[in-house]
Design a protein around this motif. Structure first.
Motif, PDB file in Angstrom:
ATOM      1  N   ALA A  33       0.836  -1.198   0.000  1.00  0.00           N
ATOM      2  CA  ALA A  33       0.000   0.000   0.000  1.00  0.00           C
ATOM      3  C   ALA A  33       0.874   1.253   0.000  1.00  0.00           C
ATOM      4  N   ASP A  34       1.956   1.230   0.767  1.00  0.00           N
ATOM      5  CA  ASP A  34       2.843   2.399   0.860  1.00  0.00           C
ATOM      6  C   ASP A  34       3.465   2.776  -0.484  1.00  0.00           C
ATOM      7  N   LEU A  35       3.545   1.837  -1.412  1.00  0.00           N
ATOM      8  CA  LEU A  35       4.090   2.152  -2.738  1.00  0.00           C
ATOM      9  C   LEU A  35       3.229   3.179  -3.466  1.00  0.00           C
ATOM     10  N   LEU A  36       1.952   3.270  -3.087  1.00  0.00           N
ATOM     11  CA  LEU A  36       1.011   4.176  -3.745  1.00  0.00           C
ATOM     12  C   LEU A  36       0.691   5.411  -2.913  1.00  0.00           C
ATOM     13  N   LEU A  37       1.355   5.544  -1.745  1.00  0.00           N
ATOM     14  CA  LEU A  37       1.001   6.616  -0.819  1.00  0.00           C
ATOM     15  C   LEU A  37       2.137   7.598  -0.586  1.00  0.00           C
ATOM     16  N   LYS A  38       1.736   8.837  -0.268  1.00  0.00           N
ATOM     17  CA  LYS A  38       2.687   9.850   0.189  1.00  0.00           C
ATOM     18  C   LYS A  38       3.022   9.532   1.648  1.00  0.00           C
ATOM     19  N   PRO A  39       4.070  10.151   2.201  1.00  0.00           N
ATOM     20  CA  PRO A  39       4.421   9.884   3.599  1.00  0.00           C
ATOM     21  C   PRO A  39       3.280  10.180   4.592  1.00  0.00           C
ATOM     22  N   ASN A  40       2.387  11.098   4.245  1.00  0.00           N
ATOM     23  CA  ASN A  40       1.281  11.422   5.152  1.00  0.00           C
ATOM     24  C   ASN A  40       0.110  10.445   5.029  1.00  0.00           C
ATOM     25  N   GLY A  41       0.227   9.428   4.173  1.00  0.00           N
ATOM     26  CA  GLY A  41      -0.816   8.416   4.025  1.00  0.00           C
ATOM     27  C   GLY A  41      -1.844   8.701   2.947  1.00  0.00           C
ATOM     28  N   GLU A  42      -1.733   9.839   2.292  1.00  0.00           N
ATOM     29  CA  GLU A  42      -2.651  10.174   1.199  1.00  0.00           C
ATOM     30  C   GLU A  42      -2.140   9.552  -0.106  1.00  0.00           C
ATOM     31  N   PRO A  43      -3.047   9.218  -1.029  1.00  0.00           N
ATOM     32  CA  PRO A  43      -2.607   8.640  -2.308  1.00  0.00           C
ATOM     33  C   PRO A  43      -1.701   9.606  -3.085  1.00  0.00           C
ATOM     34  N   LYS A  44      -0.690   9.041  -3.718  1.00  0.00           N
ATOM     35  CA  LYS A  44       0.163   9.838  -4.601  1.00  0.00           C
ATOM     36  C   LYS A  44      -0.663  10.272  -5.810  1.00  0.00           C
ATOM     37  N   PRO A  45      -0.296  11.390  -6.446  1.00  0.00           N
ATOM     38  CA  PRO A  45      -1.013  11.802  -7.653  1.00  0.00           C
ATOM     39  C   PRO A  45      -0.876  10.746  -8.754  1.00  0.00           C
TER      40      PRO A  45
END
Length: 74
Positions: A33-45
């Motif tokens: 899941a972290d591969l698709l997320l920013k450090p704050n836990g929001e989805p990457k663009p």
């Protein structure tokens, strides 16, 4: 050999998809899941080169990854 897939950037990839998927598949679900997320836990663009159904699928994957991360923290 550069493999060009519709979801890849125009420059292509020098690593085959099988190796990419295998590298991600060995990770625990939360790290996947972290591969698709920013450090704050929001989805990457979603990358600009994704269009149509591929873009929709990427957006849903990011939302699902954020849900996985939130649930793991609970």
């Amino acid at each position: 050999m550069i493999y060009r897939h519709p979801q890849c950037p125009p420059s292509g990839h020098s690593i085959g998809w099988t190796d990419c998927y295998d590298g991600a598949n060995i990770l625990p679900l939360t790290l996947k899941a972290d591969l698709l997320l920013k450090p704050n836990g929001e989805p990457k663009p979603v990358p600009d080169h994704l269009m149509g159904k591929a873009r929709e699928r990427a957006e849903r994957a990011g939302q699902h990854a954020a849900w996985i991360r939130r649930e793991a923290h609970r």
